[in-house]
Scaffold this motif. Structure first.
Motif, mmCIF file in Angstrom:
data_model
loop_
_atom_site.group_PDB
_atom_site.id
_atom_site.type_symbol
_atom_site.label_atom_id
_atom_site.label_comp_id
_atom_site.label_asym_id
_atom_site.label_seq_id
_atom_site.Cartn_x
_atom_site.Cartn_y
_atom_site.Cartn_z
ATOM 1 N N HIS A 1 -1.764 -10.643 -4.630
ATOM 2 C CA HIS A 1 -1.966 -10.162 -5.998
ATOM 3 C C HIS A 1 -1.822 -8.658 -6.128
ATOM 4 N N GLU A 2 -2.331 -7.895 -5.129
ATOM 5 C CA GLU A 2 -2.368 -6.446 -5.290
ATOM 6 C C GLU A 2 -2.381 -5.747 -3.937
ATOM 7 N N PHE A 3 -2.078 -4.443 -4.004
ATOM 8 C CA PHE A 3 -2.095 -3.551 -2.850
ATOM 9 C C PHE A 3 -3.126 -2.479 -3.148
ATOM 10 N N THR A 4 -4.191 -2.391 -2.345
ATOM 11 C CA THR A 4 -5.293 -1.483 -2.636
ATOM 12 C C THR A 4 -5.610 -0.617 -1.430
ATOM 13 N N TYR A 5 -6.380 0.462 -1.707
ATOM 14 C CA TYR A 5 -6.961 1.225 -0.603
ATOM 15 C C TYR A 5 -8.343 1.699 -0.999
ATOM 16 N N GLN A 6 -9.197 1.840 0.021
ATOM 17 C CA GLN A 6 -10.563 2.304 -0.172
ATOM 18 C C GLN A 6 -10.953 3.190 0.997
ATOM 19 N N ILE B 1 -2.798 -1.343 -6.865
ATOM 20 C CA ILE B 1 -1.429 -1.444 -7.364
ATOM 21 C C ILE B 1 -1.070 -2.916 -7.473
ATOM 22 N N PRO B 2 -0.920 -3.458 -8.680
ATOM 23 C CA PRO B 2 -0.490 -4.855 -8.806
ATOM 24 C C PRO B 2 0.873 -5.058 -8.137
ATOM 25 N N ILE B 3 1.069 -6.215 -7.538
ATOM 26 C CA ILE B 3 2.325 -6.486 -6.839
ATOM 27 C C ILE B 3 3.517 -6.336 -7.780
ATOM 28 N N GLU B 4 3.349 -6.739 -9.052
ATOM 29 C CA GLU B 4 4.477 -6.664 -9.983
ATOM 30 C C GLU B 4 4.862 -5.229 -10.324
ATOM 31 N N ASN B 5 4.009 -4.238 -9.958
ATOM 32 C CA ASN B 5 4.331 -2.826 -10.211
ATOM 33 C C ASN B 5 5.043 -2.157 -9.047
ATOM 34 N N ILE B 6 5.256 -2.883 -7.954
ATOM 35 C CA ILE B 6 5.959 -2.309 -6.805
ATOM 36 C C ILE B 6 7.456 -2.476 -7.037
ATOM 37 N N ILE C 1 7.012 2.647 -4.122
ATOM 38 C CA ILE C 1 7.482 3.245 -5.376
ATOM 39 C C ILE C 1 6.974 2.422 -6.552
ATOM 40 N N GLN C 2 6.311 3.110 -7.502
ATOM 41 C CA GLN C 2 5.775 2.507 -8.716
ATOM 42 C C GLN C 2 6.523 3.066 -9.918
ATOM 43 N N PRO C 3 6.262 2.548 -11.121
ATOM 44 C CA PRO C 3 7.013 3.034 -12.296
ATOM 45 C C PRO C 3 6.896 4.536 -12.541
ATOM 46 N N GLU C 4 5.740 5.143 -12.267
ATOM 47 C CA GLU C 4 5.556 6.556 -12.602
ATOM 48 C C GLU C 4 5.472 7.472 -11.387
ATOM 49 N N ARG C 5 5.270 6.929 -10.227
ATOM 50 C CA ARG C 5 5.081 7.776 -9.042
ATOM 51 C C ARG C 5 5.331 6.957 -7.786
ATOM 52 N N ALA C 6 5.323 7.651 -6.661
ATOM 53 C CA ALA C 6 5.444 6.989 -5.363
ATOM 54 C C ALA C 6 4.216 7.324 -4.531
ATOM 55 N N LEU C 7 3.730 6.314 -3.809
ATOM 56 C CA LEU C 7 2.617 6.523 -2.894
ATOM 57 C C LEU C 7 3.189 6.723 -1.493
ATOM 58 N N TYR C 8 2.906 7.888 -0.898
ATOM 59 C CA TYR C 8 3.418 8.218 0.432
ATOM 60 C C TYR C 8 2.359 7.881 1.478
ATOM 61 N N ILE C 9 2.748 7.107 2.500
ATOM 62 C CA ILE C 9 1.803 6.582 3.480
ATOM 63 C C ILE C 9 2.354 6.798 4.884
ATOM 64 N N ALA D 1 6.225 -3.118 10.040
ATOM 65 C CA ALA D 1 5.510 -4.325 9.621
ATOM 66 C C ALA D 1 5.017 -4.205 8.182
ATOM 67 N N TRP D 2 4.485 -3.026 7.819
ATOM 68 C CA TRP D 2 4.022 -2.829 6.437
ATOM 69 C C TRP D 2 5.188 -2.843 5.458
ATOM 70 N N ILE D 3 6.293 -2.184 5.810
ATOM 71 C CA ILE D 3 7.459 -2.175 4.925
ATOM 72 C C ILE D 3 7.970 -3.597 4.714
ATOM 73 N N ASP D 4 8.041 -4.360 5.781
ATOM 74 C CA ASP D 4 8.554 -5.732 5.683
ATOM 75 C C ASP D 4 7.696 -6.593 4.777
ATOM 76 N N ILE D 5 6.372 -6.572 5.001
ATOM 77 C CA ILE D 5 5.522 -7.494 4.244
ATOM 78 C C ILE D 5 5.368 -7.055 2.793
ATOM 79 N N LEU D 6 5.358 -5.739 2.543
ATOM 80 C CA LEU D 6 5.320 -5.273 1.151
ATOM 81 C C LEU D 6 6.612 -5.619 0.420
#
Length: 790
Positions: free
Chosen positions: A608-613, A624-629, A649-657, A667-672
């Motif tokens: 459903h979503e990609f989060t961080y805490q 970040i909802p999956i549909e916004n990626i 990459i999201q509609p208004e910005r990119a999250l750099y990780i 592995a993260w790139i593949d599954i996302l």
């Protein structure tokens, strides 16, 4: 990920079995035992870590690790660590295998002596150095020579603790002098660009007379040298870490006053003395390293077209794909590239249907249908492994994790009961676990991947048509795969299917073994269930499930997954956890005056979503909802001087990780990418570098909303949970044909007496010869046989 090499794409992968260590040195304390774990490293970058085996000097790990290697490397290294909860974990020893030596140990268990680890055993990388000698006349009229030493750059330095902050010291050394100078520190790069020049005065003897061209006197040449030492700057109290050195005698300037070259870094001559062999113990490993050199698609067109026609050849045994299965020593060897090849080109169902139907026609007894290790069985196993891994996780992982955490006693063998255990309580614990797993499996039919359902439908139809008098064969033809070869092995060894991070403890392993046996029997629909158990206690336990409702549930499940129509499964309301772990992210700049710094966060991905805490279990700081990626791509290292970075990459910005290592980043790139690949607004172009200081570093565009300058990497095939490169699989198939050429020739020799393979061989020779003609690097093939196409 492929590494470019002289016009080729080079794919590297490694499969490792970490067995056990033995005879480790005792701990210098009263206990003498150690709590040890083993790491796998590409050079000095850790990519995998085993569980900790406590209180042992001969720890058994029994863990498997597979990865695609996304970069070049020099050593595959294994470190044994002793855990210390108060200080840094200490290294006991290591095994380092040079890349070029990996074939020596290919796919065989080998005991390696652990070697001593210090700074001098960890050397890698190379240095670009330029030396220039000039004549200088001092104010007193004395002729001297000034040596200019220019450190241009370094490549391939080791990554230490996730990063590399290198600097160099340059020393002019001789018997009676040592003058040292130091470069600036280059932050977060293993390929630093120094381009710094250091000057040293080289004084000539008084007898020297000035000439337009000079030659060194022999005694001077042998006395002086330039030494370059590379260091990793560290803020830790343990000091900077030595990365390697090089020594260049000044006699390289005999023929010319200027000399430039690349030098590999070397250990120090005065490095630590190594211990005697065997003093540190040994480690048992099994390593399979694969390197595929892949050309452009045009080179494979003839062979590719011939393989794709395999499903339509009558009989299928005369097809090129089936011939490969016949010549390979093991069916698995052919099944792996064939399945991946046909999955990539969307032809796996017709091919498997064709070979399955042929096998059914050869089967005489319905009770033995698909029971052997045939090409059909191996191809279906491989398809389920590739297409069904996500389905397996969704279905089993929550229950398996609960079983591993609860540690309930489930031993039902009276001989193995421990003191204080109650047989009836154990039976009830085990019954509840079997019931839960049976329920989640039989209710999971709607989630079964379409490609698996289509294959099961073809198996069902072929079996029912061949054995019309046996009403159960339409079920047993499918249950033998989905229960016996898919769910039961995953329950038995969950770590091999990434359902658990490590091997389970002995008690849990025993519980899972009992569950797997019961589930396997429940799914088999055999007419005599109790007789299928060798152990009397298992036959007694099975009486709990000897009810018609269990057989009905199995048949309903098999009916659903082998139906002919393509279904639109209902969306799953409960989020499914796909991946989680710590990474470092850059602030996204949502606040107007917020700092765009880097912080360590716990990332969590569900369907459903990609989060961080801040930490595991905290409330999300960002969701970040999956549909916004819109895209998930790598980020060039030069953006922040940090390795293993990617961008969401999201509609208004990119999250750099930044991930922990190159394997984790992939592995993260593949599954996302997999979970977002069906988003309607996915981008076709992106910026491979960051937007900094008012412009994109890649294309220099000034607007932060400027469209991307590079094409996005291709999306993954729907319903297949793996990124497959069709040309790479074709190259693997070609290599197999080439390695079994002698067997192909024997098959060709007898084809004229009834195998019906004449036409196939002519086309196969032509396809492989066409490929050979475009690459002189390949092994020579025999001449094309002079056969008529007929």
């Amino acid at each position: 990920m492929a590494v470019e090499e002289e016009g080729l794409r080079v794919f590297q992968s490694v499969k490792i079995k970490i067995g056990e260590a033995k005879n480790l040195p005792t701990y210098p304390g009263p206990n003498k035992m150690r709590d040890c774990y083993c790491t796998v490293n590409l050079d000095r970058e850790e990519v995998f870590r085993t569980k900790i085996v406590e209180k042992s000097l001969c720890p058994f790990y029994g863990e498997d690790f597979y990865c695609e290697i996304p970069r070049s490397f020099r050593h595959l290294s294994f470190y044994i660590f002793d855990r210390d909860v108060f200080r840094r974990d200490s290294i006991i020893g290591k095994v380092a295998i040079q890349k070029e030596d990996l074939p020596k140990y290919h796919n065989r268990d080998t005991w390696f002596q652990l070697q001593h680890v210090d700074a001098d055993s960890e050397v890698q990388g190379k240095v670009h150095l330029e030396l220039r000698l000039s004549e200088v006349i001092t104010d007193t009229g004395v002729v001297c020579h000034k040596l200019a030493t220019r450190i241009l750059e370094c490549q391939g330095l080791p990554i230490v603790n996730g990063q590399c902050d290198p600097y160099a010291t340059v020393t002019l050394a001789g018997p009676y002098r040592s003058e040292a100078k130091k470069t600036k520190v280059k932050k977060r790069t293993d390929n630093p660009q120094f381009d710094e020049v250091f000057y040293f005065e080289v004084t000539r003897p008084c007898s020297y007379s000035r000439k337009s061209h000079f030659d060194f006197e022999e005694e001077d040449v042998d006395k002086l040298e330039i030494r370059v030492d590379l260091w990793n700057a560290s803020n830790l109290k343990f000091g900077d870490e030595f990365l390697g050195e090089l020594r260049v005698p000044l006699n390289v300037l005999r023929q010319s006053s200027c000399y430039e070259a690349w030098y590999f870094l070397q250990p120090r001559d005065n490095g630590s003395k190594s211990l005697k062999p065997g003093d540190l113990g040994s480690l048992r490993l099994n390593v399979v390293y694969t390197e595929d050199h892949v050309f452009s698609s045009d080179y494979y067109s003839s062979l590719r077209d011939l393989l794709l026609r395999s499903a339509d050849v009558e009989p299928v045994s005369a097809s090129a794909a089936h011939v490969l299965g016949e010549v390979c020593r093991e069916k698995q060897e052919a099944a792996v590239p064939l399945v991946r090849f046909f999955l990539h080109y969307g032809r796996v169902v017709p091919f498997i249907s064709a070979i399955a139907n042929a096998e059914v026609q050869r089967t005489q007894d319905p009770n033995t249908i698909f029971r052997g290790n045939s090409l059909t069985s191996k191809c279906i196993d491989e398809t389920m492994k590739l297409a069904g891994m996500h389905y397996l996780h969704v279905t089993l992982k929550p229950t398996i994790e609960e079983i591993c955490q609860s540690h309930k006693s489930c031993e039902i063998d009276p001989v193995k009961l421990k003191d204080g255990e109650n047989l009836e309580n154990n039976m009830e614990n085990l019954r509840q676990y079997v019931d839960r797993i049976f329920h989640v499996i039989t209710k999971s039919g709607v989630s079964c991947p379409t490609v698996m359902c289509d294959i099961f439908f073809s198996l069902r139809e072929a079996a029912a048509k061949r054995f019309q008098d046996d009403l159960d064969v339409r079920y047993t033809a499918v249950s033998g795969f989905i229960f016996l070869r898919f769910f039961a092995p995953a329950i038995l060894s969950p770590n091999l299917f990434q359902l658990t991070p490590h091997h389970t403890d002995p008690q849990t392993s025993r519980t899972l073994t009992l569950i797997s046996k019961t589930i396997q029997t429940l799914g088999s629909l055999s007419k005599s269930k109790s007789a299928s158990f060798k152990e009397s206690y298992m036959a007694a336990f099975y009486e709990f499930f000897n009810e018609q409702k269990y057989a009905d549930a199995v048949k309903n499940f098999l009916d659903l997954i082998s139906s002919s129509g393509r279904r639109d499964p209902k969306s799953i309301e409960q989020p499914i956890l796909l991946k989680e772990g710590f990474m470092i992210k850059r602030a996204q700049g949502r606040k107007r005056f917020g700092m765009k710094n880097f912080k360590k966060r716990w990332f969590r991905l569900t369907n459903h979503e990609f989060t961080y805490q801040k930490s595991k279990g905290d409330q999300p700081l960002c969701s970040i909802p999956i549909e916004n990626i819109l895209a998930v791509e790598g980020l060039e290292e030069e953006s922040f001087k940090m390795k293993n970075m990617f961008q969401v990459i999201q509609p208004e910005r990119a999250l750099y990780i930044q991930a922990n290592n190159c394997v984790e980043a992939k592995a993260w790139i593949d599954i996302l990418t997999k979970v977002s690949q069906c988003n309607k607004k996915r981008l076709t172009v992106y910026h491979p570098s960051a937007y900094l200081n008012g412009h994109w570093l890649c294309c220099r565009a000034s607007s932060d909303t400027a469209p991307g300058c590079s094409p996005c990497t291709g999306g993954l095939p729907a319903n297949i949970q793996l990124d497959i490169d069709g040309d790479r699989e074709t190259e693997r198939i070609y290599s197999l044909f080439n390695s079994y050429m002698s067997k192909l020739e024997k098959m060709q020799a007898v084809s004229a007496v009834g195998l019906g393979l004449e036409r196939t061989f002519v086309l196969l020779w032509r396809a492989c010869r066409a490929e050979l003609s475009v690459c002189e690097l390949r092994h020579a093939w025999p001449p094309v046989p002079s056969c008529s196409l007929g």
